[in-house]
Motif scaffolding. Structure first.
Motif, mmCIF file in Angstrom:
data_model
loop_
_atom_site.group_PDB
_atom_site.id
_atom_site.type_symbol
_atom_site.label_atom_id
_atom_site.label_comp_id
_atom_site.label_asym_id
_atom_site.label_seq_id
_atom_site.Cartn_x
_atom_site.Cartn_y
_atom_site.Cartn_z
ATOM 1 N N LEU A 88 0.857 -1.178 0.000
ATOM 2 C CA LEU A 88 0.000 0.000 0.000
ATOM 3 C C LEU A 88 0.895 1.230 0.000
ATOM 4 C CD1 LEU A 88 -2.801 -1.046 2.510
ATOM 5 C CD2 LEU A 88 -3.058 -0.628 0.056
ATOM 6 N N ALA A 89 0.631 2.143 -0.939
ATOM 7 C CA ALA A 89 1.452 3.349 -1.096
ATOM 8 C C ALA A 89 0.597 4.570 -0.763
ATOM 9 C CB ALA A 89 1.993 3.430 -2.516
ATOM 10 N N PRO A 90 0.521 4.929 0.518
ATOM 11 C CA PRO A 90 -0.357 6.037 0.908
ATOM 12 C C PRO A 90 0.192 7.403 0.536
ATOM 13 C CG PRO A 90 0.847 5.222 2.809
ATOM 14 C CD PRO A 90 1.163 4.292 1.665
ATOM 15 N N GLY A 91 -0.729 8.275 0.165
ATOM 16 C CA GLY A 91 -0.412 9.685 0.058
ATOM 17 C C GLY A 91 -0.628 10.330 1.414
ATOM 18 N N PHE A 92 -0.988 11.611 1.413
ATOM 19 C CA PHE A 92 -1.108 12.342 2.671
ATOM 20 C C PHE A 92 -2.381 11.953 3.423
ATOM 21 C CE2 PHE A 92 1.850 14.995 0.311
ATOM 22 C CZ PHE A 92 2.834 15.159 1.272
ATOM 23 N N PRO A 119 -6.084 16.228 -5.328
ATOM 24 C CA PRO A 119 -7.266 16.397 -6.174
ATOM 25 C C PRO A 119 -8.596 16.287 -5.444
ATOM 26 C CG PRO A 119 -5.627 15.173 -7.385
ATOM 27 C CD PRO A 119 -5.085 15.343 -5.987
ATOM 28 N N VAL A 120 -8.685 15.428 -4.415
ATOM 29 C CA VAL A 120 -9.963 15.314 -3.695
ATOM 30 C C VAL A 120 -10.101 16.382 -2.603
ATOM 31 C CG1 VAL A 120 -10.161 12.853 -4.187
ATOM 32 C CG2 VAL A 120 -9.106 13.598 -2.037
ATOM 33 N N ASN A 121 -9.096 17.256 -2.494
ATOM 34 C CA ASN A 121 -9.143 18.422 -1.598
ATOM 35 C C ASN A 121 -9.216 18.083 -0.110
ATOM 36 O OD1 ASN A 121 -9.046 20.460 -3.645
ATOM 37 N ND2 ASN A 121 -11.183 19.964 -4.135
ATOM 38 N N ARG A 122 -8.631 16.983 0.271
ATOM 39 C CA ARG A 122 -8.566 16.660 1.702
ATOM 40 C C ARG A 122 -7.501 15.600 1.936
ATOM 41 N NH1 ARG A 122 -10.844 11.694 3.050
ATOM 42 N NH2 ARG A 122 -12.275 10.771 1.520
ATOM 43 N N ASP A 181 -4.051 7.801 -2.460
ATOM 44 C CA ASP A 181 -3.500 9.152 -2.368
ATOM 45 C C ASP A 181 -4.447 10.265 -2.795
ATOM 46 O OD1 ASP A 181 -3.624 8.690 -5.071
ATOM 47 O OD2 ASP A 181 -1.636 9.498 -5.503
ATOM 48 N N GLY A 182 -5.730 9.968 -2.941
ATOM 49 C CA GLY A 182 -6.668 11.015 -3.348
ATOM 50 C C GLY A 182 -6.439 11.528 -4.752
ATOM 51 N N GLY A 183 -5.734 10.753 -5.589
ATOM 52 C CA GLY A 183 -5.498 11.143 -6.971
ATOM 53 C C GLY A 183 -4.246 11.947 -7.215
ATOM 54 N N SER A 184 -3.340 11.989 -6.244
ATOM 55 C CA SER A 184 -2.162 12.853 -6.365
ATOM 56 C C SER A 184 -1.160 12.387 -7.419
ATOM 57 C CB SER A 184 -1.458 12.965 -5.008
ATOM 58 O OG SER A 184 -2.283 13.620 -4.073
ATOM 59 N N VAL A 185 -0.973 11.081 -7.534
ATOM 60 C CA VAL A 185 -0.022 10.581 -8.534
ATOM 61 C C VAL A 185 -0.616 10.789 -9.922
ATOM 62 C CG1 VAL A 185 1.114 8.527 -9.450
ATOM 63 C CG2 VAL A 185 1.060 8.918 -6.994
ATOM 64 N N LYS A 186 0.124 11.451 -10.778
ATOM 65 C CA LYS A 186 -0.399 11.852 -12.085
ATOM 66 C C LYS A 186 -0.172 10.815 -13.185
ATOM 67 C CE LYS A 186 -1.625 15.957 -10.581
ATOM 68 N NZ LYS A 186 -1.179 15.869 -9.189
#
Length: 258
Positions: free
Chosen positions: A179-183, A216-219, A249-254
């Protein structure tokens, strides 16, 4: 959804804080038994009190060989269903800020202990012809994050050995996933907020809001959301998934394959 893990035994490293606690909670709420490994006695006691009769405590630093040996002895001859491989990361630094000693320390704290733990517990899963390894790493292995050069570099090595091992043991009932979590709103993310605050001369709270605005999901992610995914990967339902690095990651990786 019934994860089919009631009364089944799991090991959760870093079980009392952040993302590890999220996964531990999800397992326990579904009726599993957990050997919880953490350094804080009070937090271990709190977890045991929250889920009476379901938690076995092991106080120690899982990155240390002695703690891994204690964990192996604590398990004994019991059937083990899965392990959440998880611990804290190195300090936030740019490449130019690092010393060679930082790289040596990062190797010990991010890579070496995971190889050691895997080598010790893999034979148990091989004997059982079943087992789940889930590693918590970072979205930085797919898209580097500023000031996380130590984490990015050594966690990428973890991906290499996990992917390779997943192929070596494929078809044996054993799976390994990352699992590769973002913030997420966890203590671990705080070090990056502090680092950005220092660099940009802003408050830590403003630095946190700055990071949130880039998602991207603003949280920030919620540990309970993350925990449910981790618990599912540790469950019997995930048998067709192995060798994967799943970004949360809420869509952070592009990238297309993020």
């Amino acid at each position: 959804m019934d994860l089919e893990i009631k009364d089944k035994l799991f090991i959760v490293c870093g079980a009392t804080s952040g993302l590890g606690k999220g996964v531990a909670d999800a397992l326990l709420k579904d009726g599993a038994k957990v050997i919880a490994v953490a350094r804080d006695n009070k937090k271990l006691n709190d977890l045991s009190n929250e889920f009476p009769g379901q938690v076995e405590e092991l106080k120690g630093d899982i990155t240390q060989p002695d703690t891994i040996q204690q964990l192996f002895k604590k398990l004994g001859n019991r059937y083990l269903n899965g392990i959440l491989v998880n611990a804290g990361g190195p300090p936030a630094k740019s490449f130019l800020e690092t010393e060679l000693t930082d790289w040596d320390d990062a190797y010990l704290k991010i890579l070496k202990w995971k190889v050691n733990l895997t080598k010790i517990f893999l034979p148990i899963f091989q004997k059982q012809k079943y087992g789940r390894f889930v590693f918590i790493e970072s979205e930085s292995v797919k898209q580097p994050i500023r000031n996380l050069v130590l984490s990015t570099s050594l966690r990428s090595a973890v991906l290499g050995f996990v992917k390779t091992l997943s192929q070596e043991v494929s078809g044996t009932g054993i799976t390994l996933n990352i699992l590769a979590p973002g913030f997420h709103d966890t203590p671990a993310a705080q070090r990056l907020f502090v680092k950005r605050a220092e660099i940009e001369g802003i408050s830590v709270e403003d630095a946190k809001r700055s990071y949130e605005s880039e998602i991207p999901v603003n949280r920030m992610g919620d540990t309970s959301e993350f925990g449910m995914l981790g618990a599912w990967l540790l469950s019997p339902h995930s048998g067709y998934i192995t060798g994967q690095t799943i970004t949360v990651d809420g869509g952070s990786v592009k990238g297309m394959f993020g």
